[in-house]
Structures are given as C-alpha cells and as structure tokens.
Design a protein around this motif. Structure first.
Motif, short mmCIF file in Angstrom:
data_model
loop_
_atom_site.label_atom_id
_atom_site.label_comp_id
_atom_site.label_asym_id
_atom_site.label_seq_id
_atom_site.Cartn_x
_atom_site.Cartn_y
_atom_site.Cartn_z
N TYR A 298 3.03 66.27 -40.97
CA TYR A 298 3.84 67.28 -41.63
C TYR A 298 2.98 68.54 -41.73
O TYR A 298 1.78 68.44 -42.00
CB TYR A 298 4.27 66.81 -43.03
N PHE A 332 6.79 66.71 -47.60
CA PHE A 332 7.21 65.65 -46.69
C PHE A 332 8.33 64.82 -47.30
O PHE A 332 9.28 64.43 -46.61
CB PHE A 332 6.01 64.77 -46.35
N TRP A 335 11.41 66.77 -46.90
CA TRP A 335 11.81 66.75 -45.49
C TRP A 335 12.54 65.46 -45.15
O TRP A 335 13.56 65.48 -44.45
CB TRP A 335 10.56 66.93 -44.64
#
Length: 424
Positions: A298, A332, A335
C-alpha cells in the motif's frame, strides 16, 4: 578489454516442473490487479563470492536449472501464464524460459556492474523469450551469464502482477534451496489470492495521471555513519529510535527539496511516496503470510511544503516519515473497505522511493554461493515517475545503503548529487 563487451546467448529453453502439477485457473487478488509490468533484477556473483562448487560452471548451471524445475512444483502457478484479461493465472505447467549465456569480458571490465547505468547493456544480461511468445503473459524468466573471470550474473525478469519483490525473492530462495538438495522449500508457498476480499467497488490504480519527464540517472551511497548520525539526532530530539528506512527517506526528502528549491514555490507540496508491505495487515485472512508471494503493498506518503522540507531539521523529517508509515494501516483498511483516499499526484513534486535492501535478493544461493551484489538495470523509457530505489551496496560498504536514482531532471541533478554526497 578491447571493444564493447558482447554476450553470446543460447536459444531460450523452457524449464518445466519436475513433477505433476495441478491445472485450472487461479484468480489474482484485488491488489495484484492494480499493478502491472515486468521487473528486472541482476544478481552479481563475482569470483570472490563463489563457493568451491563453482569450479565446474556447467554443473553449477545444471544445478540451478534443477532448482527451478523442482521449485515449479510447489510454486506451480509460476509455470503458467497470466490470462489475456490480466485477472487470473492459467496453470498450464508450460514452465519458465531459461537462457544460458557467456560474456566476452570479466566483471571487473564493467566495474563489477556497480555503475548506474550499467557499463554493459542490461538487456544483454536479461532473459527474453523466443519470437512469438507473448511477453505480457509470462510470469518469470531467468538468464545465467558466465564471465571470463569465472564470475556469474543471474538476470531475473518477473511479472509484478503475480509477485511483489518479497514474493519474487521467496521464490528464488526456494529455487536455491532445492538446487542445493533440500527436500522442500524452508517456507511453503501460499497462493490464496481469493481470500483477500474485493473492495465493494473496484479499487483504482495507485496512480491515475501520468506525465513524462526527462529524468537523469544517478547513483549515491549513504554511509552507515551518516545513517547512525541521523538516528542519533532523532533519538535525542524524540527520545526514541528510528529505522534505517526512516533515516534514509528523510535524507532523500531533504536533499531533493534543496535541489528543487528554484523549481517549486515555497508553499507547493513536496512528497515522497513509498510502497509499504502489508502482509502483517492480512493475518486475518491469510493462513500463512510468510509464504504468500502475491502483492501485499500500500502506498504511504510523506508530504511537506517545499519550504518546510528544505528548512526542517532531519529529525523533524524522520518524525514525518514515521507518521506516514503509521498511517498505512488505517489507509490500507479503508482501501479494503472501498473507501479511497485522494490519489498521490504523479507529478514532479512526488518521488517514489522503494526499499529493496531487505527483500533477500542478495541472500539467494543457487549452489555456488550468495551474490556479492545485485542491481536493477535502468530503463530510459520509464520517465513517467520520479523514482529512487534503495538496495544494499557491495560488501565493503555494507551497513549503509545505495540509492539508484531517477528522480530529478538535468537542471536539478548537480545540486541533488552534491547534497547527497554530504552523506556518503
């Protein structure tokens, strides 16, 4: 050495798995699908790094080939091909292309491949498939090149869609272990891409806007003493330690800010983005993260105004890097849920720093010793991003790092080099 070095290559030959392997199609993960392209690395084995087993070069290369064949059984997807859609791997068992080659020079004649760019064209040391093979579908290729001094290089080309750097190094480690006669790899490979859930909406690519630059190729060493000095400054200021990555990133950030002082307004944002490993953040879905060889990254990003980056003490910038690293877990997690933060602009204000110094490419032993050095050939066509790649330097400078640089244009190259030289 008279004239330019040449390399005579044998025709590419397929190394197939040494035993039966499953067929079928395996899906790639949502992270894999955001990353594309081929990565090239060259492992350098000077005569001084070779064990007694190198006395018979034919036997050494034959053992390496057996190691690949044996590794392709547990790593059977690597013997397949990426599907034309780029969304899966077709486990065909075709194998990996392997090239044997002989250079007309000694490694010393080309500065041990320590120069950047290389003193011998990188494509001479890297494998290529035979005409007609679709390179976009290939997952890995290798080339063993013998030099007149008795040294070797092993050129590896791997698909970034299937491997990240850690994963590719784990595969090569397994090749070396099996070439040396171990019964199984020390770390069992894990595919399990399907266990990483797709976000609610398709994730965007890490970078959306592409601009072309005229980047200058440079190389710089940052010494162990300079790294320790930055660490000591941070500990004195913050009362806690920091990593080598933190210190090196802060140094590069400040040096680039000083080099770009005349190119950016004081209030303009300046950034260093970095791919951060996220295997530890997937323990909730992956049964064995150490053996997972897919992409687990990431992008973190440290940002300051141009003026702040120039004027801040290195200890302050180390703190900013650490804050950016700490933000990776939350970013992350967002995401994965489909909550996307604003993209990092891929313009001249952003440099991407990748740390390949601890992936293990210099610890692979195919049966004739570990590499004395490894490097990445630069690509003149890759001018869409300002990049810095951190690797381990050759043995005499171990403890420090080497930075392969394509992150400034000609008007800023001399200042950038001069600033980095203060940390050599």
């Amino acid at each position: 050495m008279a004239g330019k070095p040449t390399v005579a290559k044998s025709p590419p030959a397929l190394i197939r798995p040494a035993g039966p392997t499953p067929g079928g199609t395996l899906p790639l993960s949502c992270i894999d699908k955001t990353i594309a392209g081929l990565v090239n690395i060259i492992q350098v084995f000077p005569p001084s790094s070779l064990s007694a087993a190198h006395d018979d070069q034919d036997a050494a290369v034959a053992a390496m080939r057996r190691g690949f064949a044996r590794a392709l059984v547990p790593y059977y997807p690597v013997a397949g091909r990426v599907t034309p859609s780029g969304l899966a791997v077709d486990c065909t068992g075709e194998g990996v292309w392997f090239v044997e080659a002989a250079a007309s020079c000694a490694l010393a004649d080309v500065d041990g491949l320590e120069s950047f760019p290389l003193l011998i064209p990188g494509e001479l040391l890297l494998p290529r498939p035979p005409p007609g093979e679709k390179i976009d579908g290939l997952i890995l290729m290798a080339q063993a090149t013998r030099f007149t001094c008795g040294g070797f290089t092993v050129g590896i080309t791997f698909s970034h869609t299937v491997f990240d750097g850690y994963g590719a190094a784990r595969f090569l480690t397994a090749v070396g272990e099996l070439a040396r006669g171990l019964p199984t790899p020390s770390v069992a490979p894990v595919w399990d891409r399907h266990l990483i859930p797709d976000p609610p909406s398709p994730p965007p690519p890490f970078f959306a806007v592409v601009t072309e630059f005229r980047l200058v190729t440079q190389v710089a060493d940052i010494s162990a003493e300079s790294i320790q000095r930055v660490k000591d400054e941070f500990k004195q200021a913050a009362g806690e330690g920091c990593s080598t990555f933190d210190a090196v990133t802060a140094v590069v950030f400040k040096c680039r800010a000083l080099a770009l002082a005349g190119a950016l307004p004081d209030g303009a944002d300046l950034r260093v983005s970095f791919p951060a490993g996220t295997r530890h953040l997937l323990r909730d879905v992956l049964p064995a993260v150490d053996g997972y060889y897919g992409n687990c990254v990431y992008l973190g990003c440290v940002a300051r105004t141009s003026r702040a980056a120039r004027e801040s003490a290195l200890a302050e910038l180390v703190g900013a890097v650490r804050e950016a690293k700490e933000a990776v877990a939350a970013g992350f997690a967002d995401w994965r849920r489909g909550v996307y933060r604003s993209d990092v602009p891929l313009d001249y204000s952003t440099a991407i720093l990748s740390d390949a110094s601890r992936l293990g490419f210099d610890e692979v032993d195919y049966g004739f010793g570990m590499p004395g050095f490894y490097t990445y050939p630069h690509d003149d066509r890759a001018n869409f991003a300002a990049t810095l790649l951190v690797i381990r330097p050759p043995a005499p400078r171990r403890g420090g790092v080497r930075v392969l640089i394509r992150c400034v244009e000609e008007p800023h190259a001399a200042i950038f080099a001069a600033e980095l030289a203060k940390f050599a």
